[in-house]
Write an enzyme that holds these catalytic residues in place. Structure first.
Site, short mmCIF file in Angstrom:
data_model
loop_
_atom_site.label_atom_id
_atom_site.label_comp_id
_atom_site.label_asym_id
_atom_site.label_seq_id
_atom_site.Cartn_x
_atom_site.Cartn_y
_atom_site.Cartn_z
N CYS A 1 -5.65 1.96 5.78
CA CYS A 1 -6.40 0.67 6.30
C CYS A 1 -5.66 0.21 7.70
O CYS A 1 -4.66 0.66 8.28
CB CYS A 1 -6.18 -0.38 5.42
N CYS B 1 -1.97 -0.58 7.70
CA CYS B 1 -1.13 0.73 7.24
C CYS B 1 -1.11 1.72 8.51
O CYS B 1 0.08 2.04 9.16
CB CYS B 1 -1.55 1.48 6.23
N HIS C 1 0.98 -1.04 0.11
CA HIS C 1 -0.01 -0.04 -0.09
C HIS C 1 0.87 1.20 -0.05
O HIS C 1 2.03 1.05 0.45
CB HIS C 1 -0.76 -0.04 1.28
N GLU D 1 1.20 3.82 2.08
CA GLU D 1 1.68 4.05 3.24
C GLU D 1 2.80 3.45 3.59
O GLU D 1 3.73 3.75 4.14
CB GLU D 1 0.69 4.10 4.26
#
Length: 148
Positions: free
Chosen positions: A79, A82, A51, A53
């Site tokens: 999420c 993260c 992801h 991040e």
């Protein structure tokens, strides 16, 4: 600092637009508001943890950037994976645009645990939090669900 974060969101959106899954994140130095680095989501390559991040945290760590003194600006609410990594990395702050609730509303699969709930469940130092930053730029990224 809020103005610098709002300005940085435009840069995060540029990274998101270049990614198959339209998520982007940038690292901001709050001392001067400069964007230090940025990345997009690369999870379509087979790494489900890639992801934006997570990619940003990995890149910053590899470059020796002191995360404790920086702010992560993300196009969407992190999420739970993260969020946990952001808390563990002890970033100074997190700012995001589009909420997880909005992502779910447009049909994107998510784990519906808000970032603030992850932070509240932690006994670690809490990053400052700003949400719904420049949703005029971020919400349009998520009008359709990417395929694959």
């Amino acid at each position: 600092m809020r103005a610098a974060v709002a300005d940085a969101m435009a840069e995060a959106v540029r990274y998101a637009r270049a990614a198959h899954w339209p998520f982007g994140a940038v690292l901001v130095d709050p001392a001067d508001g400069a964007v230090v680095m940025g990345v997009g989501n690369t999870s379509e390559g087979g790494d489900a943890t890639a992801h934006a991040e997570m990619n940003l945290l990995r890149r910053a760590a590899a470059a020796g950037v002191p995360l404790r003194s920086h702010i992560v600006v993300s196009t969407a609410e992190p999420c739970p994976m993260c969020a946990g990594a952001l808390v563990w990395s002890r970033v100074r702050g997190v700012a995001y645009g589009t909420s997880i609730a909005h992502l779910v509303a447009v049909g994107m699969s998510q784990i519906e645990v808000p970032f603030a709930d992850i932070v509240d469940a932690s006994t670690m130092p809490r990053p400052s939090l700003a949400h719904h930053i420049r949703t005029d730029l971020t919400d349009p990224l998520y009008r359709t669900v990417p395929q694959g």
